[in-house]
Design an enzyme around this catalytic site. Structure first.
Site, PDB file in Angstrom:
ATOM      1  N   LEU A   1       0.863  -1.177   0.000  1.00  9.77           N
ATOM      2  CA  LEU A   1       0.000   0.000   0.000  1.00  9.77           C
ATOM      3  C   LEU A   1       0.899   1.224   0.000  1.00  9.77           C
ATOM      4  O   LEU A   1       1.980   1.212   0.603  1.00  9.77           O
ATOM      5  CB  LEU A   1      -0.900   0.029   1.245  1.00  9.77           C
ATOM      6  CG  LEU A   1      -1.944  -1.078   1.397  1.00  9.77           C
ATOM      7  CD1 LEU A   1      -2.693  -0.899   2.712  1.00  9.77           C
ATOM      8  CD2 LEU A   1      -2.920  -1.083   0.233  1.00  9.77           C
ATOM      9  N   ASP A   2       0.456   2.292  -0.673  1.00 11.50           N
ATOM     10  CA  ASP A   2       1.200   3.551  -0.599  1.00 11.50           C
ATOM     11  C   ASP A   2       1.392   3.952   0.852  1.00 11.50           C
ATOM     12  O   ASP A   2       0.559   3.645   1.714  1.00 11.50           O
ATOM     13  CB  ASP A   2       0.427   4.669  -1.307  1.00 11.50           C
ATOM     14  CG  ASP A   2       0.446   4.527  -2.812  1.00 11.50           C
ATOM     15  OD1 ASP A   2       1.217   3.697  -3.312  1.00 11.50           O
ATOM     16  OD2 ASP A   2      -0.327   5.238  -3.474  1.00 11.50           O
ATOM     17  N   MET A   3       2.467   4.661   1.107  1.00  8.34           N
ATOM     18  CA  MET A   3       2.748   5.120   2.464  1.00  8.34           C
ATOM     19  C   MET A   3       1.559   5.858   3.072  1.00  8.34           C
ATOM     20  O   MET A   3       1.209   5.668   4.241  1.00  8.34           O
ATOM     21  CB  MET A   3       3.973   6.036   2.440  1.00  8.34           C
ATOM     22  CG  MET A   3       4.363   6.630   3.777  1.00  8.34           C
ATOM     23  SD  MET A   3       5.837   7.655   3.587  1.00  8.34           S
ATOM     24  CE  MET A   3       6.082   8.218   5.264  1.00  8.34           C
TER      25      MET A   3
ATOM     26  N   THR B 239      -1.614   5.564   2.326  1.00  9.05           N
ATOM     27  CA  THR B 239      -2.855   4.789   2.342  1.00  9.05           C
ATOM     28  C   THR B 239      -2.904   3.900   3.575  1.00  9.05           C
ATOM     29  O   THR B 239      -1.913   3.275   3.941  1.00  9.05           O
ATOM     30  CB  THR B 239      -2.952   3.917   1.077  1.00  9.05           C
ATOM     31  OG1 THR B 239      -2.859   4.752  -0.076  1.00  9.05           O
ATOM     32  CG2 THR B 239      -4.269   3.166   1.033  1.00  9.05           C
TER      33      THR B 239
END
Length: 572
Positions: free
Chosen positions: A408-410, A412
């Site tokens: 997951l993106d940082m 998110t």
């Protein structure tokens, strides 16, 4: 803009009176505009809406492409030696086909100066281009190409026919020898002599024909090569002249730092992975503003850059929103120009996830599903080690698997799947590759969304000049597909479910923000929209087959910004 203190130094608007200047200059690659810079930007934006001195089609802000061209503008709040505050304004590149518009600082080097060397050099290069095009399209050159091609085609066919005739003769003679096997020896001997002479004759005939073909083709080749050699020489000459002109331009772009030291554009980029400056380097607003300030003894206080007008076709730029300086073109230049100027520290070196807590949603001997908090990395970054991976690796030192199955993106939050064994990791990754794992995200979008559901297909690739941003690219982008459905609406925001089919970097963020997607960036998206307290994107549902039992595992995690409970079944 307000009444100018000079042609380029403008007074701050009344609502800026009493604002305290920041203690350090803006870190240009990740920032929230200082209130003084916001006031200056608002003043400039008001000027853009009412001015009539020049014309430029900015397109339809916030809408689909209408043929207009948005533009990046910048403001730089400065302090004079007398302690008075004001601001400078600039635009990136040229505007209204000009490098010089009233109230905007001039370029570092004016490529459009009709008396400058660039214009003369440009004409010289263009003259060679015209000469090249004239030679390519000349009747003599085209006739030589046709004559060569036709000659080669015709003689090659004739030579092939002759080879086949020789081959047929060989088969015919072989058949004659077989048929004469019962003849008297004297007659067989006479036949053998005659057939040998015939074979030798045909062989020499083929050799003579091949030699004649080679000579004929060579003549045509030499005639054509005369034109091709001249064309190659002209192209090389143009390349040399263009390279010389480009190198001279790089030397003319010289940038000051706060202490007055100068460096040329060429020398700055020589130390980067690019080696040479990319197109447009030095033409962005930030370098223009700092250069003018340094040259005129003005002390930089705060910087802000904003987009005005229609978004470009690939990158995402929202009308009126603020953006950091680009990495590819500006970072090397500003790295020099900010030397000696007290600047805010790089916030990207800080670890915003340091005190964030991971919670466990599901766990057994082989699989772990956790709830990742926003702003915690999935895996260690270049500058920050703390991550889901490092924490889980520490908590499970005997785990044999690579742990992280997907990311997951940082920024998110939500469900993240990990594997404790190599075998489980391999089987779970296969499910991701086959796209059989079901995922659902909750996102709060800025503004309203047209329609209630749909599918977005916009191919993505990294922005080579401004990483980590992604851009839409139909030529080199990788396929990216997202299903979406509106869950709730109000006047300012829209709550949606996203079900990504592919898993590209920043896929949901770009699909939400792009004009050809939902045209509504996710709230708090500091890359494609506007920063807030967090990115309002949460991985709320995950369904997969257990790698050992093959049982369907369904995990859910309500979004912290969505009060309604998330459905527990995929698709509800």
């Amino acid at each position: 803009m307000s009444s100018p203190l000079s042609p380029y130094l403008h007074t701050l608007p009344a609502d800026a009176v009493g604002l305290t200047p920041p203690p350090r200059f803006t870190y240009p690659f990740y920032y929230r505009p200082d209130p003084l810079a916001l006031a200056a930007a608002a003043d400039l934006q008001n000027h853009l809406e009412v001015q009539t001195e020049w014309k430029h089609d900015f397109g339809t802000p916030g809408g689909k492409s209408s043929g207009g061209r948005g533009k990046m503008f910048g403001v730089l709040v400065v302090r004079t030696d007398g302690g008075e505050l004001g601001y400078l304004a600039a635009y990136s590149g040229k505007l209204a086909d000009s490098n010089h518009l009233p109230g905007f600082v001039p370029p570092v080097f004016d490529l459009l100066d009709p008396e400058g060397f660039y214009r003369a050099g440009e004409v010289s290069v263009h003259e060679l281009t015209l000469e090249i095009e004239a030679l390519r399209s000349s009747e003599d050159f085209q006739a030589a190409e046709r004559d060569y091609t036709e000659t080669v085609t015709r003689l090659t066919a004739e030579l092939a026919e002759e080879r086949q005739r020789v081959k047929d003769g060989k088969q015919r003679r072989k058949a004659q020898r077989v048929a004469a096997s019962a003849w008297p020896l004297v007659d067989q001997h006479e036949l053998a002599i005659r057939l040998k002479e015939e074979s030798i004759g045909e062989s020499y005939g083929l050799k003579r024909m091949k030699k004649a073909v080679d000579i004929h083709v060579d003549r045509k080749q030499k005639t054509l090569d005369e034109y091709r050699t001249k064309l190659t020489h002209l192209i090389a000459h143009r390349a040399d002249r263009s390279a010389t002109l480009q190198a001279r331009i790089f030397d003319q772009y010289t940038f000051l730092d706060a202490a007055g030291a100068t460096r040329s554009l060429g020398s700055i980029f020589k130390e980067t992975i690019f080696g040479t400056p990319p197109a447009g380097a030095g033409e962005c607003a930030a370098p223009k503003l700092l250069q003018y300030a340094y040259r005129n003894d003005l002390h930089p206080v705060a910087l802000a850059e904003f987009w005005w007008g229609e978004s470009p076709g690939s990158a995402i730029r929202k009308h009126g929103l603020f953006y950091p300086a680009c990495r590819g073109k500006c970072e090397p230049i500003l790295g020099h120009m900010l030397q000696g100027l007290p600047t805010d520290p790089n916030p990207l070196l800080e670890n915003p996830g340091q005190h964030k807590v991971i919670t466990t949603i599901y766990e057994d001997d082989t699989v772990l599903v956790i709830n990742k908090p926003a702003e915690l990395l999935s895996v260690p970054g270049k500058r920050i080690e703390d991550s889901v991976y490092s924490r889980v690796r520490s908590a499970y030192p005997d785990a044999t698997g690579p742990l992280i199955v997907h990311r997951l993106d940082m920024s998110t939050s939500g469900l993240l799947l990990l594997a404790k064994t190599k075998e489980a990791h391999k089987k779970l990754q296969q499910q991701f590759f086959k796209r059989s794992i079901k995922k659902r995200y909750v996102a709060l979008l800025s503004g309203t969304v047209a329609g209630d559901s749909g599918t977005i297909d916009l191919p993505l690739r990294g922005d080579l000049e401004d990483r980590p941003r992604q851009i839409v690219c139909t030529t080199h982008g990788k396929a990216a597909r997202s299903h979406w459905e509106v869950i709730a609406r109000n006047a300012a925001t829209t709550l949606v479910h996203f079900r990504p089919v592919t898993g590209r970097t920043h896929q949901l963020r770009v699909h939400a923000a792009h004009p050809d997607g939902l045209n509504a960036s996710i709230v708090g998206d500091d890359l494609y929209g506007q920063a807030a307290d967090r990115l309002y994107l949460h991985a709320a549902y995950l369904e997969f087959l257990h790698p050992t039992s093959r049982e369907a595992i369904r995990c859910s995690s309500p979004a912290p910004f969505a009060p309604a409970a998330a459905p527990t079944e995929y698709g509800q």
